[in-house]
Design an enzyme around this catalytic site. Structure first.
Site, PDB file in Angstrom:
ATOM      1  CG  ASP A  21     -56.580  56.311   3.579  1.00  0.00           C
ATOM      2  OD1 ASP A  21     -56.913  55.602   4.556  1.00  0.00           O
ATOM      3  OD2 ASP A  21     -57.311  57.201   3.080  1.00  0.00           O
ATOM      4  CG  ASP A  25     -58.507  58.055   7.710  1.00  0.00           C
ATOM      5  OD1 ASP A  25     -57.639  57.788   6.842  1.00  0.00           O
ATOM      6  OD2 ASP A  25     -58.297  57.952   8.931  1.00  0.00           O
ATOM      7  CG  ASP A  29     -54.787  52.954   7.191  1.00  0.00           C
ATOM      8  OD1 ASP A  29     -54.254  52.073   6.489  1.00  0.00           O
ATOM      9  OD2 ASP A  29     -55.843  53.555   6.851  1.00  0.00           O
ATOM     10  CG  ASP A  98     -39.035  57.524  14.912  1.00  0.00           C
ATOM     11  OD1 ASP A  98     -38.263  58.136  15.669  1.00  0.00           O
ATOM     12  OD2 ASP A  98     -39.119  57.731  13.693  1.00  0.00           O
ATOM     13  CG  ASP A 206     -37.105  62.304  17.186  1.00  0.00           C
ATOM     14  OD1 ASP A 206     -37.103  62.353  15.954  1.00  0.00           O
ATOM     15  OD2 ASP A 206     -37.494  63.254  17.916  1.00  0.00           O
ATOM     16  CG  ASP A 337     -37.153  65.349   9.673  1.00  0.00           C
ATOM     17  OD1 ASP A 337     -38.382  65.516   9.774  1.00  0.00           O
ATOM     18  OD2 ASP A 337     -36.462  64.819  10.562  1.00  0.00           O
TER      19      ASP A 337
HETATM   20  C1  GLC Z   1     -36.575  64.705  14.543  1.00  0.00           C
HETATM   21  C2  GLC Z   1     -37.643  64.185  13.621  1.00  0.00           C
HETATM   22  C3  GLC Z   1     -38.485  65.328  13.175  1.00  0.00           C
HETATM   23  C4  GLC Z   1     -39.147  65.919  14.401  1.00  0.00           C
HETATM   24  C5  GLC Z   1     -38.127  66.298  15.460  1.00  0.00           C
HETATM   25  C6  GLC Z   1     -38.782  66.480  16.784  1.00  0.00           C
HETATM   26  O1  GLC Z   1     -35.685  65.551  13.912  1.00  0.00           O
HETATM   27  O2  GLC Z   1     -37.061  63.488  12.563  1.00  0.00           O
HETATM   28  O3  GLC Z   1     -39.449  64.964  12.236  1.00  0.00           O
HETATM   29  O4  GLC Z   1     -39.882  67.054  14.052  1.00  0.00           O
HETATM   30  O5  GLC Z   1     -37.142  65.311  15.652  1.00  0.00           O
HETATM   31  O6  GLC Z   1     -39.236  65.265  17.303  1.00  0.00           O
END
Ligand code: GLC
Length: 560
Positions: A21, A25, A29, A98, A206, A337
């Protein structure tokens, strides 16, 4: 001939809100990342993957995007992003983004239009359905299918204004995009080209094996004691998944060099992964499978089983053999995750934390595939000592706790035990840079508390100690870069029935490597013949032949 540079690469994942950070805040970032790029260059990684930094209401920490072509003001702006990208490229690394396109945010302009009326031109960009025949729309059980959502509650939300439901496999603020509609696909591809034209080097996609739904949508199987059905048969690896990814390849990636694409695919099988990653098929370079991180739940997400090493070896062995000829593996223990691997499959007590973190890194990295390091893993960061549900911030933990305790009648203490072991916030506590307040992550109270062990475990201390997890990871990464057998060697699992030692060989031409990891706190003699006098390549503890000290890892090389 496609350029397969990523076979010898190591990727580092940054979860921006928890990395550093700079503006004080309490939230990480882009400037904070820029300030720490030398840490990553010193570690020696080749690629940085950024979890989402796009404009977002942050319902799921940015995995709910409301503008795919802007940066959330929490993190910075496009000019700062360009500066970050330049800093990465100047250091000889690549940057991948991502790509969250199974769903958007409900605050995305596309969804706002889609929900505005039944005859809006974008109505069909999302999954709208009437309620169940003969039931009052909006009442419990009237949802179009009985599927549960990943974060608790049903996978459908009733929209009062137009009297229909929309599908959300995750939170109600993450409506699923309808990939059947060609306009949706074209809009996504155009957005992806925009990022590549800007200079990014690829995407981590994702839940990309959920974009093709099985039609017509149908109820899933309901298990006793559960409020909603598992609908995954209706959306995992659906019938048009390969077609969509190949189309994406042709329209976005074809003719561009030096990129990396990796699809996150919960529930993907080896056979499917061969198809997704087979070079000739032109879909994605590699996938994230989940079998090895689900190895400790024995099929029941609400139980934590101690790891059975033979099960883990069975899983990796199957994936290594399955993708030996066609396709490519990605290798990971951690991400945003998953709980911290040293607490999960290692021993995070002060006595064995560093040794077990290094051993786990060794065993993972020397498989065939592309390794991923998640921020803090290179320091041996551990799970957080959560005391109560109010310590969690993650929408998944909070949603599942509510559903389990309020609807399914489970004991709160039991649910908490599982969340403590597996909750995603374990991975999301602030990066521990030094021993100053909040681990040097921020000068203010962070959005999620720093792990209280930061005075002992932090980057500054790790960098100063030549025997640290950090310096060991540097050696592991350097070994991939220098030893072709790590990249291309054939893989053979040894001792498949041993519950304590993980052992395998990698063989390329006249060079063979032996990798052994001790998954216990006891000294064990490894019974493997033919390695007397072999060269010691790497060990996390003083080596003594094949006598394996607690949590020891040994890598040997022989040539003929
Ligand atoms: C993927 C991501 C996770 C997210 C999910 C929905 O599994 O890694 O963090 O909550 O997709 O986008």
């Amino acid at each position: 001939m496609t350029d397969l540079w990523w076979k010898s690469a190591v990727v580092y994942q940054i979860y921006p809100r928890s990395f550093a950070d700079a503006d004080g805040d309490g939230m990480g970032d882009l400037r904070g990342i820029i300030d720490h790029l030398d840490h990553l260059a010193e570690l020696g990684v080749d690629v940085i993957w950024l979890s989402p930094i796009h404009r977002s209401p942050q319902d799921d920490n940015g995995y709910d995007i409301s503008d795919y072509q802007d940066i959330d003001p929490l993190f910075g702006d496009l000019a700062t992003f360009d500066e970050l990208m330049k800093g990465v490229h100047d250091r000889g690394m690549k940057l991948i983004m991502d790509l969250v396109v199974n769903h958007s945010s409900d605050e995305h302009a596309w969804f706002q239009e889609s929900r505005s009326s039944r005859d809006n031109p974008k109505r069909d960009w999302y999954w709208w359905r009437p309620g169940r025949e003969g039931m009052e729309p909006g009442t419990p059980g009237a949802e179009p299918t009985n599927w549960g959502s990943a974060f608790g509650g049903p996978a459908w939300e009733f929209d009062q204004k137009t009297g229909e439901y929309y599908m959300h496999l995750f939170s109600p603020k993450q409506p699923d995009l309808n990939w059947e509609n060609p306009e949706v696909r074209q809009a996504v591809y155009a957005m992806m080209r925009w990022w590549l034209d800007r200079g990014v080097d690829g995407f981590r996609m994702d839940v990309i094996n959920m974009i093709s739904k099985v039609l017509p949508l149908a109820d899933g199987r309901l298990t006793a004691g559960q409020a909603y059905a598992d609908g995954s048969a209706g959306y995992i690896n659906g019938p048009r998944n390969h077609e969509f990814l190949h189309e994406m390849y042709e329209q976005v990636f074809a003719g561009r060099d030096g990129l990396l694409t990796v699809g996150e695919m919960p529930g993907v099988t080896v056979d499917e992964a061969i198809l997704f990653t087979g070079q000739e098929r032109q879909e994605v370079d590699m996938v994230f499978q989940f079998d090895h991180v689900w190895a400790d739940r024995g099929g029941d997400p609400w139980r934590v089983f101690p790891l059975q090493l033979t099960v883990l070896k069975g899983i990796f062995g199957r994936w290594q053999a399955g993708l030996a000829e066609e396709g490519w593996n990605s290798l990971y223990w951690n991400n945003h995750d998953q709980p911290r691997v040293v607490s999960r499959y290692g021993d995070d007590s002060p006595e064995f934390r560093a040794a077990s973190a290094k051993m786990l890194g060794t065993v993972l990295h020397l498989h065939r595939g592309t390794p991923y390091v998640y921020q803090g893993e290179e320091l041996g960061m551990t799970n957080y000592p959560f005391q109560s549900i109010t310590d969690f911030r993650d929408i998944e933990a909070l949603g599942q706790f509510r559903q389990a305790t309020e609807i399914e009648g489970r004991e709160p203490a039991d649910v908490l035990t599982v969340l403590r072991a597996r909750g995603r916030d374990n991975a999301r506590t602030p990066m521990q840079w030094d021993d100053s307040a909040n681990g040097g992550f921020s000068t203010t109270t962070p959005w999620l508390a720093a792990n209280p062990n930061y005075p002992q475990i932090n980057a500054k201390a790790e960098r100063a100690d030549p025997d640290s997890v950090f310096h060991y990871y540097r050696q592991l990464i350097a070994l991939r870069h220098s030893e072709p057998a790590v990249v291309d060697g054939d893989f053979t699992m040894l001792l498949p029935n041993d519950e304590r030692l993980y052992a395998y060989t990698r063989k390329l031409g006249g060079t063979e490597l032996l990798v052994i990891g001790n998954f216990t706190g006891e000294t064990i003699e490894a019974e493997i013949d033919g390695w007397d006098g072999a060269e010691l390549v790497l060990s996390n503890l003083p080596a003594n032949g094949l006598t394996m000290a607690p949590w020891q890892a040994v890598v040997l090389r022989r040539t003929r």
